[in-house]
Structures are given as C-alpha cells and as structure tokens.
Write a protein that holds these residues in place. Structure first.
Motif, PDB file in Angstrom:
ATOM      1  N   SER A   1     -10.635  56.217 -56.971  1.00 40.46           N
ATOM      2  CA  SER A   1     -10.179  55.140 -56.101  1.00 40.46           C
ATOM      3  C   SER A   1      -8.816  55.471 -55.496  1.00 40.46           C
ATOM      4  N   ALA A   2      -7.998  56.235 -56.201  1.00 45.37           N
ATOM      5  CA  ALA A   2      -6.716  56.675 -55.646  1.00 45.37           C
ATOM      6  C   ALA A   2      -6.938  57.579 -54.429  1.00 45.37           C
ATOM      7  N   GLY A   3      -7.970  58.401 -54.495  1.00 45.00           N
ATOM      8  CA  GLY A   3      -8.314  59.256 -53.361  1.00 45.00           C
ATOM      9  C   GLY A   3      -8.832  58.446 -52.184  1.00 45.00           C
ATOM     10  N   LEU A   4      -9.650  57.437 -52.485  1.00 48.89           N
ATOM     11  CA  LEU A   4     -10.157  56.558 -51.423  1.00 48.89           C
ATOM     12  C   LEU A   4      -9.005  55.839 -50.730  1.00 48.89           C
ATOM     13  N   ARG A   5      -8.010  55.439 -51.508  1.00 50.29           N
ATOM     14  CA  ARG A   5      -6.829  54.771 -50.952  1.00 50.29           C
ATOM     15  C   ARG A   5      -6.133  55.686 -49.945  1.00 50.29           C
ATOM     16  N   VAL A   6      -5.995  56.970 -50.272  1.00 53.18           N
ATOM     17  CA  VAL A   6      -5.355  57.929 -49.360  1.00 53.18           C
ATOM     18  C   VAL A   6      -6.150  58.043 -48.060  1.00 53.18           C
ATOM     19  N   LEU A   7      -7.469  58.058 -48.168  1.00 61.51           N
ATOM     20  CA  LEU A   7      -8.298  58.148 -46.956  1.00 61.51           C
ATOM     21  C   LEU A   7      -8.112  56.924 -46.074  1.00 61.51           C
TER      22      LEU A   7
ATOM     23  N   VAL B   1     -19.982  58.389 -53.388  1.00 59.61           N
ATOM     24  CA  VAL B   1     -18.886  57.430 -53.561  1.00 59.61           C
ATOM     25  C   VAL B   1     -18.682  56.625 -52.280  1.00 59.61           C
ATOM     26  N   PHE B   2     -18.707  57.282 -51.127  1.00 63.08           N
ATOM     27  CA  PHE B   2     -18.542  56.581 -49.853  1.00 63.08           C
ATOM     28  C   PHE B   2     -19.647  55.537 -49.658  1.00 63.08           C
ATOM     29  N   GLU B   3     -20.868  55.906 -49.975  1.00 65.29           N
ATOM     30  CA  GLU B   3     -21.988  54.982 -49.821  1.00 65.29           C
ATOM     31  C   GLU B   3     -21.889  53.819 -50.807  1.00 65.29           C
ATOM     32  N   ALA B   4     -21.527  54.094 -52.050  1.00 72.22           N
ATOM     33  CA  ALA B   4     -21.432  53.050 -53.069  1.00 72.22           C
ATOM     34  C   ALA B   4     -20.308  52.053 -52.783  1.00 72.22           C
ATOM     35  N   THR B   5     -19.244  52.510 -52.155  1.00 72.98           N
ATOM     36  CA  THR B   5     -18.104  51.654 -51.888  1.00 72.98           C
ATOM     37  C   THR B   5     -18.101  51.059 -50.481  1.00 72.98           C
ATOM     38  N   GLY B   6     -19.018  51.490 -49.633  1.00 75.56           N
ATOM     39  CA  GLY B   6     -19.058  51.027 -48.255  1.00 75.56           C
ATOM     40  C   GLY B   6     -18.085  51.753 -47.339  1.00 75.56           C
ATOM     41  N   MET B   7     -17.415  52.774 -47.867  1.00 72.19           N
ATOM     42  CA  MET B   7     -16.456  53.527 -47.055  1.00 72.19           C
ATOM     43  C   MET B   7     -17.154  54.315 -45.941  1.00 72.19           C
ATOM     44  N   ASP B   8     -18.435  54.602 -46.120  1.00 75.27           N
ATOM     45  CA  ASP B   8     -19.168  55.342 -45.077  1.00 75.27           C
ATOM     46  C   ASP B   8     -19.257  54.534 -43.783  1.00 75.27           C
ATOM     47  N   GLY B   9     -19.097  53.220 -43.879  1.00 75.85           N
ATOM     48  CA  GLY B   9     -19.094  52.381 -42.698  1.00 75.85           C
ATOM     49  C   GLY B   9     -17.713  52.200 -42.093  1.00 75.85           C
ATOM     50  N   ALA B  10     -16.671  52.456 -42.900  1.00 77.51           N
ATOM     51  CA  ALA B  10     -15.300  52.256 -42.443  1.00 77.51           C
ATOM     52  C   ALA B  10     -14.683  53.533 -41.882  1.00 77.51           C
TER      53      ALA B  10
ATOM     54  N   ARG C   1     -10.296  68.248 -57.178  1.00 81.57           N
ATOM     55  CA  ARG C   1     -10.336  66.807 -57.444  1.00 81.57           C
ATOM     56  C   ARG C   1      -9.276  66.072 -56.621  1.00 81.57           C
ATOM     57  N   ILE C   2      -9.646  64.876 -56.156  1.00 81.37           N
ATOM     58  CA  ILE C   2      -8.675  63.974 -55.540  1.00 81.37           C
ATOM     59  C   ILE C   2      -8.619  62.755 -56.453  1.00 81.37           C
ATOM     60  N   ASP C   3      -7.564  62.679 -57.252  1.00 85.67           N
ATOM     61  CA  ASP C   3      -7.452  61.601 -58.238  1.00 85.67           C
ATOM     62  C   ASP C   3      -5.995  61.128 -58.306  1.00 85.67           C
ATOM     63  N   THR C   4      -5.653  60.356 -59.344  1.00 90.28           N
ATOM     64  CA  THR C   4      -4.297  59.810 -59.440  1.00 90.28           C
ATOM     65  C   THR C   4      -3.234  60.896 -59.561  1.00 90.28           C
ATOM     66  N   ASN C   5      -3.600  62.048 -60.082  1.00 86.40           N
ATOM     67  CA  ASN C   5      -2.637  63.138 -60.216  1.00 86.40           C
ATOM     68  C   ASN C   5      -2.429  63.915 -58.921  1.00 86.40           C
ATOM     69  N   THR C   6      -3.460  64.025 -58.111  1.00 87.85           N
ATOM     70  CA  THR C   6      -3.385  64.873 -56.920  1.00 87.85           C
ATOM     71  C   THR C   6      -3.285  64.096 -55.605  1.00 87.85           C
ATOM     72  N   SER C   7      -3.662  62.836 -55.592  1.00 89.60           N
ATOM     73  CA  SER C   7      -3.668  62.092 -54.333  1.00 89.60           C
ATOM     74  C   SER C   7      -2.285  61.934 -53.696  1.00 89.60           C
ATOM     75  N   PRO C   8      -1.186  61.813 -54.468  1.00 86.46           N
ATOM     76  CA  PRO C   8       0.124  61.733 -53.795  1.00 86.46           C
ATOM     77  C   PRO C   8       0.438  62.980 -52.966  1.00 86.46           C
ATOM     78  N   GLN C   9       0.032  64.136 -53.434  1.00 90.00           N
ATOM     79  CA  GLN C   9       0.246  65.386 -52.703  1.00 90.00           C
ATOM     80  C   GLN C   9      -0.539  65.370 -51.394  1.00 90.00           C
ATOM     81  N   LEU C  10      -1.787  64.939 -51.442  1.00 89.53           N
ATOM     82  CA  LEU C  10      -2.614  64.867 -50.237  1.00 89.53           C
ATOM     83  C   LEU C  10      -2.046  63.843 -49.263  1.00 89.53           C
ATOM     84  N   GLU C  11      -1.640  62.692 -49.776  1.00 92.25           N
ATOM     85  CA  GLU C  11      -1.071  61.649 -48.922  1.00 92.25           C
ATOM     86  C   GLU C  11       0.177  62.160 -48.200  1.00 92.25           C
TER      87      GLU C  11
END
Length: 119
Positions: free
Chosen positions: A74-80, A106-115, A39-49
């Motif tokens: 959304s925390a994971g999307l922020r890291v990306l 998630v990428f398609e629903a948020t439009g991140m697939d275009g970014a 999972r990439i969430d609020t608990n794990t995204s700081p480590q990935l970042e």
C-alpha cells in the motif's frame, strides 16, 4: 554531414541509478522512463517517491516500468497516486508500463487500474 539519430541517442543517453535495499531504480533521462525492479514497500517507497518528485521538476511525462517488480504494498500504491496527482496538477502525464502479474493483480483488486493509465 549525415547523423545516425539512433546512434546519437544512445551516445547521449544518460542513465542514472539508485540502489535500494530491495529495489533498483534506473531511468533514461531522454525517455523519462523509470524502470523499477524488486519490491516497492515501506522501506523502498520513499526512495522511489523522491526520485519521481525530482524528475517531475524537469519533465512533463513520466513512465513507470513495473515489469520487474515482484511486490508492491500500500505504501507503493500511495507513491503511484502521488505521482499521478503531481503530474496531473502540472498538466503532465504519468503512466504505468508493463506491470508485473503481481502488480496487475494488486491494481485490479484495489481499483487502481481504473485510476491510473496503464500501458
């Protein structure tokens, strides 16, 4: 002396691993590819970042393999987005490789697939 390049690459390949509560990160330094599982969430995204920012200091290309990610928040999307902006600001490249079905949705629903560059 003939050298088997593939064998030499395997021999010299360094694999670093960070273990989180619900996420594992491993990267192959020679390939600049980070494979994330779990999972990439609020608990794990700081480590990935932190891992991405550290790697970005020494490379111009980062590939994030999300094939084994079962959940991204959304925390994971922020890291990306941070990774994308960080690499773009230094003229580098950031791409997403083989996103899981959940990540792709998630990428398609948020439009991140275009970014983001998704391969």
């Amino acid at each position: 002396m003939k050298i088997d390049i593939f064998a030499e690459m395997i021999k010299n390949e360094m694999i670093k691993s960070l273990r989180g509560k619900a996420m594992n990160i491993s990267d192959k330094e020679a390939a600049h590819e980070i494979a994330v599982t779990g999972r990439i969430d609020t608990n794990t995204s700081p480590q990935l970042e932190a891992h991405i920012k550290e790697l970005a200091k020494t490379t111009d290309e980062i590939i994030l393999n999300l094939s084994a990610v079962e959940y991204i928040s959304s925390a994971g999307l922020r890291v990306l987005l941070i990774a994308h902006k960080l690499m773009a600001s230094k003229g580098g490249s950031f791409s997403i490789k083989s996103p899981s079905d959940f990540c792709r949705q998630v990428f398609e629903a948020t439009g991140m697939d275009g970014a983001l560059k998704i391969v």
